[in-house]
Each structure stands twice: as structure tokens, then as C-alpha cells.
Design a protein around this motif. Structure first.
Motif, PDB file in Angstrom:
ATOM      1  N   THR A 233       0.831  -1.206   0.000  1.00 31.92           N
ATOM      2  CA  THR A 233       0.000   0.000   0.000  1.00 31.92           C
ATOM      3  C   THR A 233       0.864   1.254   0.000  1.00 31.92           C
ATOM      4  O   THR A 233       0.587   2.228  -0.709  1.00 31.92           O
ATOM      5  N   ASP A 237       1.106   4.142  -3.121  1.00 26.49           N
ATOM      6  CA  ASP A 237       0.443   5.411  -2.805  1.00 26.49           C
ATOM      7  C   ASP A 237       0.946   6.509  -3.756  1.00 26.49           C
ATOM      8  O   ASP A 237       2.153   6.742  -3.868  1.00 26.49           O
ATOM      9  N   LYS A 294       0.571   9.921   6.637  1.00 18.56           N
ATOM     10  CA  LYS A 294      -0.550   9.216   5.998  1.00 18.56           C
ATOM     11  C   LYS A 294      -1.017   8.011   6.808  1.00 18.56           C
ATOM     12  O   LYS A 294      -1.910   7.271   6.373  1.00 18.56           O
ATOM     13  N   TYR A 296       0.563   5.226   7.749  1.00 17.82           N
ATOM     14  CA  TYR A 296       1.036   3.890   7.390  1.00 17.82           C
ATOM     15  C   TYR A 296       2.001   3.296   8.424  1.00 17.82           C
ATOM     16  O   TYR A 296       2.170   2.087   8.506  1.00 17.82           O
TER      17      TYR A 296
END
Length: 299
Positions: A233, A237, A294, A296
């Protein structure tokens, strides 16, 4: 103690250099490991004046504050004894890092440069190519460009280096860590073999290791690992991709950014090479902080 095997191995190593090592003062750090009862015998037989540290394994002291993972011991030893050169092996002796006459560390990238240039001079550098990994320093590539030697870049890991060498017929490759493969002599890294090739190159050229590595300017490098919940992911991004592109554009030809996932842990590795430590720090944080912002990153 398989003495027959050890003696055959010592004999093989002794057969590789074309020159004797007479009047050369060599320091060896055997990491209290596999090279402890081999390395000195080889250098002594080739005529070197050999000084050794950390060659008394007791079953638990392997790599403890010594060897190629702790270079300070050998650096100090070379300076204190006024030695011409030093070599540090790791515990299983498949890696070698060197120390020049001033006590400065010579890593795998510099070893590839020194030995690769010697192979080219002797018309033995197949495909005019040295095999590196993506973690090799940009300074190595710039130095190789200047002397007209090509290079391949593989994924991190000596197995990928060797795969490339076998597939393409290349004869030398390795990693910054000192895992150097000379395919003419071995199918994997061999620290003692690497040390012999380095010293032979110094003697052939009548130059010190510092003189041979002088043309290479190693760029500062900063690597930060970020523990994340989902590696794929993060790498997919769009905002992070854009940030990486912006850093790449900012650095231009004077640096680079490498963002990759760990193959064994839930980590994203963000590495920047640039002309100064400050530039490295500033640009690594642009990507690392964005990953954290973000959401993560995980603790």
C-alpha cells in the motif's frame, strides 16, 4: 578439526596470487571465527609480515566487537602498529573489508573499484562489467564511468549478484558489506581470497591502498527504516510516488533516492545519497514523514 580439508584450502589460496607479499606489514582481524586458523598461515606462507587480532574463538566470542562488523578494532591496530594494510573478516569469513595505511575503512564498493580496474588492465574483465547491487554508492558509479567500466545492478543479496554473473558471464561482483565474488576462483564470497586479491593489486601497481582508492569519492548515505502495516500500500500510494519523484528531481545527477521494501520484515527502507549529510537528511525525511503523516507507520 578436518586438517586435510584445511590444508588443501590453504594450499589453494596460496596458489592464487602471482606475487609474493615480502616486506608488507599486514594486519588481520579474524573475528574469532572461521579464518582464525587459516588466514595467518596463508599470509605468512606468501611472505608477509603478519599481525593478527581476534583469532582465539571460544565458541561464543565470534563477531563480538571485532571483525568486519566492528572495524574500529582493526583501524586502531593498523594505526598503532604502523601497518601497511589491514583486513577484517566476518565470522564465517565470506566477507572482507579492508583498512588502508591511514586506518580508513575500505568497503566493498571501493574493493570492487580497485579489483575491477586491475582486471580491466589485465584484459580479464569479462563484458567490461562489474556486478553491483542497488545499494552500491553513487560515487562508485561515477568513478567507474570516468575509467570506462560498465556495471550491472541487482537486487540486494549476494545470490542475486552471483545469478547475474552466471547468466551473463561476468567475473567480479559484490556488495558494500565486503561480500565479493571472483568467479574465476570461487562460486561465493571468500574473505581471505578477497584480501589476497586486494594486496596483490597493491603490489602489482606499486601503490598503497589509499592511492588506489583515491579516485573514488564516496557520497554520504542515510538509510531510515519505517515499520509499516502494509508495504504494498505504501509503495503504491500516489502521494508517496510523487514525493519520491520530487526528491529525484531535486537531487539530479548529484544524488539519488531509493525506496524499497524489506524482503523479511514489515519495513519500508528509505535511502538517500547526496553530496552532504544535510541534503541526505532533508530528503529522506520528506518521504519518511509523509509515510507517517498518511498513517502507514506502526510502532
Amino acid at each position: 578439526d578436518y586438517s586435510m580439508g584445511r590444508n588443501r584450502y590453504i594450499g589453494y589460496l596460496m596458489s592464487i596470487p602471482k606475487r609474493a607479499f615480502r616486506n608488507v606489514r599486514v594486519g588481520l582481524d579474524c573475528a574469532n571465527g572461521a579464518s582464525s586458523n587459516i588466514a595467518k598461515a596463508v599470509f605468512d606462507a606468501l611472505g608477509a609480515e603478519t599481525y593478527v587480532i581476534n583469532d582465539h574463538p571460544d565458541g561464543v566470542n565470534i563477531n563480538t566487537d571485532c571483525g568486519s562488523t566492528h572495524m574500529e578494532a582493526l583501524q586502531n591496530f593498523v594505526r598503532e602498529k604502523g601497518l601497511d594494510i589491514g583486513f577484517a573478516f566476518d565470522g564465517d569469513a565470506d566477507r572482507c573489508l579492508a583498512v588502508d595505511e591511514f586506518g580508513r575503512v575500505v568497503d566493498g564498493d571501493l574493493i570492487l573499484y580497485v579489483c575491477g580496474q586491475e582486471l580491466k588492465k589485465n584484459n580479464e574483465l569479462a563484458n567490461n562489467t562489474i556486478v553491483t547491487t542497488i545499494m552500491s554508492n553513487i560515487g562508485l558509479y561515477k568513478a567507474l564511468d570516468k575509467i570506462g567500466i560498465g556495471y550491472a545492478k541487482t537486487a540486494v543479496g549476494d545470490k542475486y549478484v552471483y545469478e547475474n554473473m552466471v547468466t551473463n558471464g561476468n567475473v567480479i561482483g559484490g556488495e558494500q558489506s565486503g561480500h565479493i565474488i571472483f568467479s574465476k576462483h570461487a562460486t561465493t564470497g571468500d574473505g581471505i581470497l578477497t584480501s589476497l586479491k586486494i594486496l596483490e593489486t597493491c603490489i602489482e601497481n606499486k601503490k598503497t591502498l589509499a592511492q588506489l582508492t583515491e579516485p573514488v569519492t564516496i557520497y554520504p548515505q542515510l538509510l531510515i527504516n519505517v515499520r509499516v502495516s502494509d508495504k504494498a500500500t505504501v509503495l503504491n500510494d500516489e502521494d508517496i510516488k510523487k514525493a519520491i519523484e520530487e526528491v529525484t528531481e531535486t537531487l539530479g545527477d548529484d544524488g539519488r533516492i531509493l525506496v524499497r521494501e524489506s524482503g523479511t520484515e514489515p519495513l519500508i527502507r528509505v535511502m538517500v545519497e547526496a553530496q552532504t549529510d544535510e541534503i541526505c537528511h532533508e530528503n529522506v525525511l520528506k518521504v519518511v514523514n509523509l509515510i507517517k503523516e498518511k498513517g502507514y507507520a506502526v510502532k
